[in-house]
Scaffold this active site. Structure first.
Site, short mmCIF file in Angstrom:
data_model
loop_
_atom_site.label_atom_id
_atom_site.label_comp_id
_atom_site.label_asym_id
_atom_site.label_seq_id
_atom_site.Cartn_x
_atom_site.Cartn_y
_atom_site.Cartn_z
N HIS A 204 7.39 -7.28 -3.84
CA HIS A 204 6.10 -7.77 -4.34
C HIS A 204 6.27 -9.09 -5.08
CE1 HIS A 204 3.51 -4.27 -3.57
NE2 HIS A 204 4.62 -3.56 -3.72
N CYS B 203 5.26 -6.20 1.46
CA CYS B 203 5.59 -4.78 1.40
C CYS B 203 4.97 -4.01 2.59
CB CYS B 203 5.12 -4.24 0.06
SG CYS B 203 6.02 -2.78 -0.41
N TYR B 204 3.99 -3.16 2.36
CA TYR B 204 3.37 -2.47 3.49
C TYR B 204 2.84 -3.50 4.49
CZ TYR B 204 0.59 0.62 6.37
OH TYR B 204 0.10 1.29 7.45
N GLU C 119 3.85 -10.84 -6.18
CA GLU C 119 2.69 -11.06 -7.06
C GLU C 119 2.89 -10.51 -8.46
OE1 GLU C 119 3.05 -8.91 -4.64
OE2 GLU C 119 1.62 -7.26 -4.64
N GLY D 186 0.84 -1.20 0.00
CA GLY D 186 0.00 0.00 0.00
C GLY D 186 0.86 1.24 0.00
N ASP E 294 -16.32 -9.82 -23.21
CA ASP E 294 -16.61 -9.47 -21.82
C ASP E 294 -18.10 -9.28 -21.57
OD1 ASP E 294 -13.89 -9.38 -21.96
OD2 ASP E 294 -13.75 -7.20 -21.86
N LYS F 207 -8.52 -10.72 -18.52
CA LYS F 207 -9.06 -11.17 -19.81
C LYS F 207 -9.02 -12.69 -20.00
CE LYS F 207 -10.64 -9.64 -23.80
NZ LYS F 207 -11.64 -8.55 -23.90
#
Ligand code: XMP
Length: 512
Positions: free
Chosen positions: A168, A78-79, A170, A51, A226, A368
């Site tokens: 991070h 992280c945060y 991710e 964050g 979508d 997607k």
């Protein structure tokens, strides 16, 4: 289930995605709602996101203590690492130098997170994005990796199963990040990894029912994947409380309207209003050459037509949209400052306020490719699910200069030949998006013994992961040559074909 506590990082959704890829269901909740969500959900593990705040600020957000004392494994990112460390009795200080971007960390001790991934003594690339660092660990923790900016880069408490890292895992820029998350999810938290898109489908259906109740929902279909997936999912949830509206603005691809009508009316038996509004759109666009005016005119008319149709069916309480996660992040400004409008993307964003409707957006958490998986799960034909993206303003923005029916017809035919060529060469799924453009110029040619003076068609094909950046696709010359020949032979009004070799940036994918 895994609970992801969101401290406002731009990439929190990527954590959810990585967890889904491990076959585990997760839910993201903002940090200030985490306590209640944790009590209700009873997750088997928790991840604390990154964050923008600093734990050193007054009123810095923190993780509910109930989570840290519940006895479930926790991964801090992280945060999330910093608040975890501070809340458990460690010390966090402002770093001497802020670390942003790629950095190499060195593994100093073994850790369950690293099993089969990282070895002690090895150096590995990770993606940092933070200013503060942990300088004293809470009791029970040991440091297992160091970074140039801080000797304590990853901390571990094997007894409580608390793990936390400064970087991070991710994001794709941390090449082994997904494997670290896998170790946390599978080995440390003990999930079997048997959650699938089928489960997503069932959960999404429950959520839609809970949100909509007995209300009426209207959904604009664009012909794209979508909105189609959203509509089929919502129909499965609430049946004929849903009406789909397909506005044909006259700037669709060849056979598009037929494909959509067949699919919805005949394959799924979903109520569909098919509006042929091409006269209105093309009439208003007469003489318009400026790309932004085109886009805005189409957006405005779209809302008018849609609004009128909604009134005809007796109004609706909800508007369904196929908003995806990248649309959500793109609409949040990274810098917080004013951002420049490159193009006014067309969607039906103006509608909810004007028609006093609430939004139903069942795909908001998905990317997607996940929407495509969900589409397959819902039985949408492969050929439809795999389609390239198509912009709301349609062929209007592939026809620089003034739009006429004649030009649109030429473009539609040329595009169909080009796409047919790509499918025959088995390249359709390799290419992210491909289309033809009709240039507003005529050039001289020779055919047989005669002089020709006809339009130029431009061909575009790009690879991309999200449309934000893109590389032009390097076809072989034989393919391009054969495609040019076919277009010139089969499409009346074209005597020259060129290939666009611009990447994005500096070009955009569409020409307008
Ligand atoms: P650009 O041209 O901005 O396109 O590089 C990036 C992606 O977005 C699509 N695009 C649109 N999609 N409404 C949409 O729904 C629009 O107004 C619009 N403009 C561009 C484009 O086709 C590409 O996939």
């Amino acid at each position: 289930k895994i609970l992801i506590v969101d401290f406002g990082s731009q990439v929190t959704q990527l954590i959810a995605r990585r967890v889904r890829e491990e076959g585990v269901y997760s839910e993201i909740v903002p940090f200030n709602k985490a306590e209640a969500a944790f009590a209700e959900m009873k997750p088997k593990a928790v991840i604390l996101s990154g964050g923008p705040a600093s734990v050193l600020d007054d009123n810095a957000p923190s993780a509910p203590l109930s989570i840290l004392t519940a006895g479930v494994p926790v991964l801090g990112i992280c945060y999330g690492e910093q608040t975890m460390a501070q809340q458990l009795g460690g010390t966090v200080e402002a770093g001497h130098h802020r670390e942003f971007g790629r950095a190499a960390i060195e593994i100093t001790d073994t850790c369950a997170l690293f099993d089969g991934v990282w070895e002690v003594g090895g150096k590995y690339d990770v993606w940092m994005s933070h200013g503060d660092r942990v300088t004293k660990m809470p009791d029970g923790f040991r440091a297992v990796a160091k970074a140039p900016g801080s000797p304590i880069s990853i901390i571990a408490d094997d007894i409580r199963k608390f793990y936390a890292m400064q970087f991070h895992p991710e994001v794709a820029h941390t090449p082994d990040g997904a494997k670290l998350i896998r170790n946390f999810v599978r080995n440390i938290a003990g999930f079997a990894g048997d959650w699938t898109m089928r489960a997503f489908r069932e959960e999404a259906i429950e959520k839609i029912r809970a949100q909509v109740g007995k209300g009426k929902v209207i959904c604009g279909l664009s012909g794209g994947v979508d909105s189609a997936v959203a509509a089929v999912l919502i129909h499965e949830a609430i049946g004929d409380q849903l009406t789909c509206v397909f506005v044909d603005h006259g700037m669709l691809r060849k056979d598009e309207a037929k494909t959509v009508v067949d699919l919805f009316r005949h394959h799924y038996n979903i109520p569909l209003v098919h509006v042929d509004a091409s006269k209105t759109f093309l009439g208003e666009l007469e003489g318009v050459t400026d790309p932004e005016v085109k886009r805005k005119t189409i957006g405005r008319l779209f809302i008018d037509v849609f609004d009128a149709e909604a009134k005809k069916i007796g109004g609706a309480d909800f508007l369904a949209q196929g908003t995806l996660y990248p649309d959500v992040i793109e609409s949040v400004s990274f810098t917080g400052g004013p951002s420049v409008t490159i193009k006014s993307h067309h969607n039906v964003g103006g509608l909810p306020a004007r028609m006093n409707m609430k939004l139903v957006e069942p795909l908001r958490e998905l990317f997607k490719d996940e929407v495509r998986d969900l589409g397959r799960e819902l039985g949408l034909p492969d050929i439809f699910v795999g389609r390239h993206p198509f912009p709301g303003p349609g062929l209007a923005i592939r026809c620089p200069g003034e739009i006429t029916r004649e030009k649109l017809d030429i473009l539609r035919e040329a595009d169909a030949v080009y796409i047919d060529q790509i499918r025959k060469a088995d390249l359709y799924d390799t290419i992210w998006q491909a289309f033809a453009v009709l240039l507003p110029v005529k050039t001289v040619g020779v055919m047989g013994d005669g002089r020709t003076y006809e339009y130029v068609v431009g061909l575009r094909a790009v690879t991309s992961t999200d449309g934000m950046t893109a590389d032009f696709y390097a076809f072989d010359m034989k393919f391009l040559g054969e495609t040019a020949t076919r277009i010139i032979n089969e499409v009346k009004g074209v005597n020259r074909v060129v290939y666009d070799i611009t990447s994005k940036p500096p070009g955009t994918i569409e020409w307008e």
